[in-house]
Scaffold this active site. Sequence first.
Site, PDB file in Angstrom:
ATOM      1  N   HIS A   1       0.824  -1.211   0.000  1.00  7.74           N
ATOM      2  CA  HIS A   1       0.000   0.000   0.000  1.00  7.74           C
ATOM      3  C   HIS A   1       0.860   1.263   0.000  1.00  7.74           C
ATOM      4  CE1 HIS A   1      -3.867  -2.091   1.632  1.00  7.74           C
ATOM      5  NE2 HIS A   1      -3.459  -2.562   0.470  1.00  7.74           N
TER       6      HIS A   1
ATOM      7  N   SER B   1       0.284  -1.058  -6.209  1.00 11.35           N
ATOM      8  CA  SER B   1       0.431  -2.320  -6.931  1.00 11.35           C
ATOM      9  C   SER B   1       1.028  -2.089  -8.311  1.00 11.35           C
ATOM     10  CB  SER B   1      -0.933  -2.999  -7.087  1.00 11.35           C
ATOM     11  OG  SER B   1      -1.476  -3.348  -5.842  1.00 11.35           O
TER      12      SER B   1
ATOM     13  N   LYS C   1     -14.855  -7.989  -6.876  1.00  9.23           N
ATOM     14  CA  LYS C   1     -13.997  -8.831  -7.712  1.00  9.23           C
ATOM     15  C   LYS C   1     -13.284  -9.891  -6.860  1.00  9.23           C
ATOM     16  CE  LYS C   1     -11.033  -8.060 -11.741  1.00  9.23           C
ATOM     17  NZ  LYS C   1     -10.314  -7.013 -12.505  1.00  9.23           N
ATOM     18  N   ASP C   2     -12.682  -9.459  -5.756  1.00 12.76           N
ATOM     19  CA  ASP C   2     -12.017 -10.399  -4.856  1.00 12.76           C
ATOM     20  C   ASP C   2     -13.017 -11.348  -4.209  1.00 12.76           C
ATOM     21  OD1 ASP C   2      -9.670  -9.193  -5.499  1.00 12.76           O
ATOM     22  OD2 ASP C   2      -9.343  -8.215  -3.569  1.00 12.76           O
TER      23      ASP C   2
ATOM     24  N   GLU D   1       5.719 -33.513   0.462  1.00 16.40           N
ATOM     25  CA  GLU D   1       4.490 -33.068  -0.187  1.00 16.40           C
ATOM     26  C   GLU D   1       4.791 -32.468  -1.560  1.00 16.40           C
ATOM     27  OE1 GLU D   1       0.871 -32.982   1.548  1.00 16.40           O
ATOM     28  OE2 GLU D   1       2.209 -34.718   1.607  1.00 16.40           O
TER      29      GLU D   1
END
Length: 374
Positions: free
Chosen positions: A192, A196, A219-220, A263
């Site tokens: 922030h 971005s 959107k998220d 894994e």
Amino acid sequence: MLSVIRSNVIDLPTNLSLSYLWCGGFMISSFLIVQVVSGVILSLLYVADSALSFGCVLSLTSEGLFIWFVRYSHIWGVTFIFLLFFLHMGRALYYGSYSKLGVWNVGFVLYLLMMVEAFLGYILPWHQMSYWAATVLTSILQSIPVVGGALYKFVVGGFSVTNVTLVRVFSAHVCLAFIILGVSVMHLFYLHRSGSNNPLFISGGYSDIVAFHSFFTYKDGFMLFVLFTIFFLFMLVSPDYVLDVESYVEADPLVTPVSIKPEWYFLAFYAMLRSVESKVGGLFLVLCFLFVLWLPTVNRSSCYSVPRQIFFWSGVCLFMILSYLGACHPEVPYVLVSKITSLLIVLLVGSYKGLWVSPYSGGLFYGFSFSRAS
């Protein structure tokens, strides 16, 4: 407090061009919360004892539907987190987001901590594969010159993996989870602070902006709904899909599994480790790969260069090949192919970052070139 939340969530100026690939951070944070909540519940029921841990973990599935749901949420949650991590880091590499030092450095540390946390959690069920994976990987510490022996004894608490190791692993697993939460907040702070990146690598992270709410919250939220739907489908239809057969066999120090493997999200690194005859050499190869992967250089987005796109997708293919080789038995020709592929991916990632270096820009490199729009 409300003003901080409002400025960082609701009124945060966000570039309008961000695609669904930029939802990865929010998805990872959501699944991280799932991991912490389910992990806290499981920690109240878990017994860190080599004679009781395996039975304790298996009994959780018969305690009731709620505990079964919590345990498998924890198992599938880590799979989704690493899948999202790979997509998130792949997007950052493709679009040159690693040029932002603060965001990339903290994010890379977060990835390393998450790998350590996942490995510690893998040991706790104390089944055959977790015990022998711990034995094999911790033995690498003994190969480190000068301090290897002392470091190994400090980590495992003795001369081999025992009940003392299990108690230490459980304590470290619980504590590290909250450290990861703190590092996640730091990552968000740097993001922030600088703004971005965006698909077109426009030099103004806050130009052509909208408020984060409601455009990006919807959107998220949509992406989170889709991912949780897939998450619950996998968990309910095939809950044991990500578990090895050896997960239902109690750890036995006298019986070595035919093929020891970690894994799926560790398989590529495991293939690198065993591709070199020397344990120190394998460790050095992995560290070289992590170094070139971390190395923050000033590059433009790969969408402006076809050769860079070829390098990037070739690296992705090599990483997938290494993951496959890590699951194969260490024999001819898999070891030789692992060695060649490991060297190729190190050279490829180094070339990807070094051959297309942009003219130096201090503000861009340190992540402070983006100023908030007034």
